[in-house]
Motif scaffolding. Structure first.
Motif, PDB file in Angstrom:
ATOM      1  N   ARG A  56      -3.141  -1.713   3.328  1.00  0.00           N
ATOM      2  CA  ARG A  56      -4.173  -2.437   2.582  1.00  0.00           C
ATOM      3  C   ARG A  56      -3.537  -3.567   1.801  1.00  0.00           C
ATOM      4  O   ARG A  56      -2.500  -3.375   1.174  1.00  0.00           O
ATOM      5  CB  ARG A  56      -4.860  -1.495   1.612  1.00  0.00           C
ATOM      6  CG  ARG A  56      -5.469  -0.326   2.312  1.00  0.00           C
ATOM      7  CD  ARG A  56      -5.603   0.829   1.393  1.00  0.00           C
ATOM      8  NE  ARG A  56      -6.036   1.961   2.205  1.00  0.00           N
ATOM      9  CZ  ARG A  56      -6.331   3.113   1.725  1.00  0.00           C
ATOM     10  NH1 ARG A  56      -6.233   3.344   0.444  1.00  0.00           N
ATOM     11  NH2 ARG A  56      -6.710   4.080   2.509  1.00  0.00           N
ATOM     12  N   ASN A  57      -4.181  -4.707   1.834  1.00  0.00           N
ATOM     13  CA  ASN A  57      -3.735  -5.851   1.056  1.00  0.00           C
ATOM     14  C   ASN A  57      -4.904  -6.263   0.165  1.00  0.00           C
ATOM     15  O   ASN A  57      -5.896  -6.772   0.653  1.00  0.00           O
ATOM     16  CB  ASN A  57      -3.317  -6.997   1.983  1.00  0.00           C
ATOM     17  CG  ASN A  57      -2.826  -8.185   1.211  1.00  0.00           C
ATOM     18  OD1 ASN A  57      -2.381  -8.073   0.078  1.00  0.00           O
ATOM     19  ND2 ASN A  57      -2.913  -9.344   1.825  1.00  0.00           N
ATOM     20  N   PHE A  58      -4.774  -6.010  -1.133  1.00  0.00           N
ATOM     21  CA  PHE A  58      -5.842  -6.331  -2.073  1.00  0.00           C
ATOM     22  C   PHE A  58      -5.600  -7.703  -2.676  1.00  0.00           C
ATOM     23  O   PHE A  58      -4.558  -7.948  -3.281  1.00  0.00           O
ATOM     24  CB  PHE A  58      -5.921  -5.277  -3.185  1.00  0.00           C
ATOM     25  CG  PHE A  58      -6.210  -3.898  -2.672  1.00  0.00           C
ATOM     26  CD1 PHE A  58      -7.452  -3.589  -2.159  1.00  0.00           C
ATOM     27  CD2 PHE A  58      -5.238  -2.909  -2.687  1.00  0.00           C
ATOM     28  CE1 PHE A  58      -7.738  -2.317  -1.682  1.00  0.00           C
ATOM     29  CE2 PHE A  58      -5.504  -1.640  -2.216  1.00  0.00           C
ATOM     30  CZ  PHE A  58      -6.761  -1.348  -1.714  1.00  0.00           C
ATOM     31  N   LYS A  59      -6.561  -8.591  -2.507  1.00  0.00           N
ATOM     32  CA  LYS A  59      -6.479  -9.937  -3.068  1.00  0.00           C
ATOM     33  C   LYS A  59      -6.752  -9.879  -4.575  1.00  0.00           C
ATOM     34  O   LYS A  59      -7.360  -8.932  -5.070  1.00  0.00           O
ATOM     35  CB  LYS A  59      -7.486 -10.862  -2.379  1.00  0.00           C
ATOM     36  CG  LYS A  59      -7.262 -10.991  -0.877  1.00  0.00           C
ATOM     37  CD  LYS A  59      -5.961 -11.683  -0.596  1.00  0.00           C
ATOM     38  CE  LYS A  59      -5.790 -11.888   0.898  1.00  0.00           C
ATOM     39  NZ  LYS A  59      -4.602 -12.631   1.228  1.00  0.00           N
ATOM     40  N   PRO A  60      -6.312 -10.906  -5.330  1.00  0.00           N
ATOM     41  CA  PRO A  60      -6.465 -10.884  -6.798  1.00  0.00           C
ATOM     42  C   PRO A  60      -7.900 -10.689  -7.279  1.00  0.00           C
ATOM     43  O   PRO A  60      -8.125  -9.978  -8.266  1.00  0.00           O
ATOM     44  CB  PRO A  60      -5.938 -12.255  -7.226  1.00  0.00           C
ATOM     45  CG  PRO A  60      -5.004 -12.659  -6.145  1.00  0.00           C
ATOM     46  CD  PRO A  60      -5.552 -12.061  -4.884  1.00  0.00           C
ATOM     47  N   LYS A  63      -8.653  -6.972  -6.987  1.00  0.00           N
ATOM     48  CA  LYS A  63      -7.912  -6.204  -7.993  1.00  0.00           C
ATOM     49  C   LYS A  63      -8.523  -6.367  -9.375  1.00  0.00           C
ATOM     50  O   LYS A  63      -8.638  -5.407 -10.132  1.00  0.00           O
ATOM     51  CB  LYS A  63      -6.453  -6.662  -8.040  1.00  0.00           C
ATOM     52  CG  LYS A  63      -5.621  -6.255  -6.878  1.00  0.00           C
ATOM     53  CD  LYS A  63      -4.209  -6.756  -7.097  1.00  0.00           C
ATOM     54  CE  LYS A  63      -3.342  -6.599  -5.885  1.00  0.00           C
ATOM     55  NZ  LYS A  63      -2.008  -7.165  -6.074  1.00  0.00           N
ATOM     56  N   ARG A  64      -8.901  -7.585  -9.715  1.00  0.00           N
ATOM     57  CA  ARG A  64      -9.448  -7.869 -11.038  1.00  0.00           C
ATOM     58  C   ARG A  64     -10.749  -7.098 -11.270  1.00  0.00           C
ATOM     59  O   ARG A  64     -10.957  -6.527 -12.337  1.00  0.00           O
ATOM     60  CB  ARG A  64      -9.680  -9.374 -11.182  1.00  0.00           C
ATOM     61  CG  ARG A  64      -9.891  -9.840 -12.595  1.00  0.00           C
ATOM     62  CD  ARG A  64      -9.978 -11.356 -12.717  1.00  0.00           C
ATOM     63  NE  ARG A  64      -8.994 -12.066 -11.915  1.00  0.00           N
ATOM     64  CZ  ARG A  64      -9.297 -12.973 -10.983  1.00  0.00           C
ATOM     65  NH1 ARG A  64     -10.545 -13.293 -10.743  1.00  0.00           N
ATOM     66  NH2 ARG A  64      -8.347 -13.575 -10.295  1.00  0.00           N
ATOM     67  N   VAL A 122     -11.788  -4.319  -9.780  1.00  0.00           N
ATOM     68  CA  VAL A 122     -11.532  -2.879  -9.849  1.00  0.00           C
ATOM     69  C   VAL A 122     -10.895  -2.521 -11.194  1.00  0.00           C
ATOM     70  O   VAL A 122     -11.239  -1.510 -11.803  1.00  0.00           O
ATOM     71  CB  VAL A 122     -10.638  -2.420  -8.671  1.00  0.00           C
ATOM     72  CG1 VAL A 122     -10.216  -0.976  -8.828  1.00  0.00           C
ATOM     73  CG2 VAL A 122     -11.371  -2.621  -7.353  1.00  0.00           C
ATOM     74  N   LYS A 123      -9.997  -3.346 -11.669  1.00  0.00           N
ATOM     75  CA  LYS A 123      -9.325  -3.072 -12.937  1.00  0.00           C
ATOM     76  C   LYS A 123     -10.311  -3.047 -14.109  1.00  0.00           C
ATOM     77  O   LYS A 123     -10.197  -2.218 -15.016  1.00  0.00           O
ATOM     78  CB  LYS A 123      -8.254  -4.128 -13.190  1.00  0.00           C
ATOM     79  CG  LYS A 123      -7.436  -3.891 -14.432  1.00  0.00           C
ATOM     80  CD  LYS A 123      -6.354  -4.938 -14.580  1.00  0.00           C
ATOM     81  CE  LYS A 123      -5.543  -4.689 -15.846  1.00  0.00           C
ATOM     82  NZ  LYS A 123      -4.496  -5.697 -16.016  1.00  0.00           N
ATOM     83  N   GLN A 127     -14.264   2.974 -10.051  1.00  0.00           N
ATOM     84  CA  GLN A 127     -12.962   2.763  -9.419  1.00  0.00           C
ATOM     85  C   GLN A 127     -12.708   3.819  -8.342  1.00  0.00           C
ATOM     86  O   GLN A 127     -12.241   3.495  -7.242  1.00  0.00           O
ATOM     87  CB  GLN A 127     -11.838   2.830 -10.456  1.00  0.00           C
ATOM     88  CG  GLN A 127     -11.773   1.657 -11.392  1.00  0.00           C
ATOM     89  CD  GLN A 127     -10.691   1.810 -12.442  1.00  0.00           C
ATOM     90  OE1 GLN A 127     -10.094   2.881 -12.590  1.00  0.00           O
ATOM     91  NE2 GLN A 127     -10.440   0.743 -13.183  1.00  0.00           N
ATOM     92  N   GLU A 146     -12.379   3.303  -4.285  1.00  0.00           N
ATOM     93  CA  GLU A 146     -11.226   3.831  -3.558  1.00  0.00           C
ATOM     94  C   GLU A 146     -11.671   4.655  -2.349  1.00  0.00           C
ATOM     95  O   GLU A 146     -11.100   4.528  -1.255  1.00  0.00           O
ATOM     96  CB  GLU A 146     -10.380   4.687  -4.498  1.00  0.00           C
ATOM     97  CG  GLU A 146      -9.102   5.195  -3.898  1.00  0.00           C
ATOM     98  CD  GLU A 146      -8.294   6.016  -4.888  1.00  0.00           C
ATOM     99  OE1 GLU A 146      -7.671   6.995  -4.446  1.00  0.00           O
ATOM    100  OE2 GLU A 146      -8.290   5.687  -6.084  1.00  0.00           O
TER     101      GLU A 146
END
Length: 105
Positions: free
Chosen positions: A3-7, A10-11, A13-14, A21, A25
Motif C-alpha cells: 500500500r502506498n498512502f498519498k499525503p 494520510k492527513r 485518516v490522522k 480510522q 483500515e
C-alpha cells in the motif's frame, strides 16, 4: 499487495476519530484483497477507482489506483504489487479535490 498512502489520504485518516480510522483500515484491506472492487472512473479521473462504504450512516469514498492488469498477470509474487491510495472522505467536494490533487502531482 503493498500500500502506498498519498499525503492527502494520510492527513484525513490522522485527523479522523479512532473508530473511523479502524473502519478505513478494514476497507483498505478489502480493496487490497480485490483491487477491482471499486468503480472505475473515466475522463479526468481515468485509471482511478473509487470504493464506497458506509460508517455511522455516512457514506465515505476511497480513491485508489490499482496496479495495471498486465502487471498483475505477469507477477506471481503479489507482495510486489502496489496500490496507491489517493484520498478518503465524504462525497462533498470529493471529486473536485481529487482532480485538483492529481493535477498538482
Amino acid at each position: 499487495m503493498q500500500r502506498n498512502f498519498k499525503p492527502l489520504f494520510k492527513r484525513y485518516v490522522k485527523k479522523a476519530h479512532k473508530p473511523l480510522q479502524l473502519a478505513i483500515e478494514d476497507e483498505v484491506d478489502e480493496v487490497c484483497k480485490n483491487p477491482k472492487i471499486g468503480e472505475s472512473k473515466v475522463g479526468d479521473l481515468a485509471g482511478i477507482r473509487v470504493y464506497k462504504f458506509v460508517f455511522n450512516r455516512q457514506e465515505y469514498l476511497i480513491a485508489y489506483r490499482p496496479p495495471p492488469d498486465d502487471q498483475v498477470e505477469q507477477t506471481t509474487m503479489i507482495e510486489f504489487l502496489v496500490i496507491d491510495f489517493y484520498q478518503v472522505g465524504t462525497h462533498e467536494n470529493f471529486y473536485d479535490e481529487l482532480k485538483r490533487y492529481l493535477k498538482e502531482e
